[in-house]
Scaffold this active site. Structure first.
Site, PDB file in Angstrom:
ATOM      1  N   LYS A 102      65.727 -23.652 -34.346  1.00  0.00           N
ATOM      2  CA  LYS A 102      66.908 -23.073 -35.004  1.00  0.00           C
ATOM      3  C   LYS A 102      67.265 -21.736 -34.369  1.00  0.00           C
ATOM      4  O   LYS A 102      66.440 -21.052 -33.756  1.00  0.00           O
ATOM      5  CB  LYS A 102      66.682 -22.887 -36.511  1.00  0.00           C
ATOM      6  N   ASP A 158      61.123 -20.276 -44.108  1.00  0.00           N
ATOM      7  CA  ASP A 158      62.189 -20.985 -43.392  1.00  0.00           C
ATOM      8  C   ASP A 158      62.118 -22.503 -43.547  1.00  0.00           C
ATOM      9  O   ASP A 158      63.030 -23.208 -43.109  1.00  0.00           O
ATOM     10  CB  ASP A 158      62.141 -20.660 -41.893  1.00  0.00           C
TER      11      ASP A 158
END
Length: 271
Positions: free
Chosen positions: A17, A137
């Protein structure tokens, strides 16, 4: 993504990401920091081959991982929260650099949780709760694509996926400790970003490159470069002609944003 490969095994793809925006709003009473960010998965990925077994946890990895790695924590937290008793064998082929801010460990954990959720028919809402116990996350990676992320990372608002962009990555080979980077922040550094995350998302959708440059922000970038000024030499020759060039996560990777096909890695949509 899950692909069955026979003999009870499945192959999982675990995407990296980027933080297109990342700011810290303050420190919470529980010791965590309150963040706001625009997260985006890209095509750089790890591959995991997983197989459920009777008992125990077995991990074979192409790079050294700590004994309390996120994959093992995902397995432990899944069993603890669901009451399911089973073992797990995992083979990990790592392409996402460790300590880069690209979220490889969290993505690996989410891939395993998503797979176990499919096998044991666990609702997404329950998986999100488990994911938040594994790491800040991890909930985002259960969705992937584009998302507005708040809280300590566990509050995820799925947004319309951004398409038509690609990136090149610069990894200086420095393992950046997330904990140390947060400890380096002082209250004067909080809430220094433009704060217009939804507007930045619209700018991406509308291909407004000037606004993308204006609104992009990472609170950790200045802190990281002050700690590692030698990285500036590599950055000078990186990202020529890009829309924007910035750090992701708490470092140490940087990305240069381009229109589709000009960079090595493309934006990837979510579930």
């Amino acid at each position: 993504m899950v692909e069955n490969i026979g003999s009870g095994s499945a192959e999982l793809v675990s995407y990296a990401k980027l933080n297109l925006y990342l700011d810290v709003l303050g420190k919470r009473s529980d010791g965590y920091h309150e963040i706001v960010g625009l997260f985006q998965t890209i095509s750089l990925h790890d591959t995991l081959t997983v197989e459920i077994c009777d008992r125990g946890f077995y991990l074979e990895s192409s790079v050294a991982l700590p004994s309390d790695n996120t994959i093992k924590r995902a397995w432990e937290m899944f069993r603890k929260n669901t009451g399911k008793e089973f073992g797990l064998k995992v083979t990990l082929k790592k392409k996402i650099p460790v300590g880069s801010g690209l979220g490889g460990g969290s993505s690996n954990a989410a891939a395993v949780l998503r797979y176990l959720g499919e096998v044991f028919k666990i609702p997404l809402e329950d998986l999100l709760n488990i994911a938040a116990q594994v790491g800040s996350d991890v909930p985002f990676f259960l969705y992937g694509g584009t998302a507005l992320v708040r809280g300590r990372g566990e509050i995820v608002e799925k947004l319309e996926d951004i398409e038509g962009y690609s990136v090149d990555l610069f990894f200086p080979g420095i393992h950046s400790s997330t904990k140390e980077m947060y400890l380096s922040l002082t209250p004067e550094m909080y809430r220094k970003g433009p704060g217009r995350v939804e507007e930045l998302h619209r700018a991406y959708l509308e291909r407004d490159y000037e606004k993308i440059r204006k609104l992009s922000y990472n609170v950790f970038e200045k802190v990281f470069l002050e700690k590692h000024p030698e990285v500036m030499d590599g950055l000078r020759n990186f990202g020529d002609g890009s829309i924007v060039k910035m750090m992701t996560g708490s470092g140490s990777a940087f990305f240069a944003l381009y229109p589709l096909d000009k960079g090595n890695y493309s934006f990837v949509g979510g579930v």
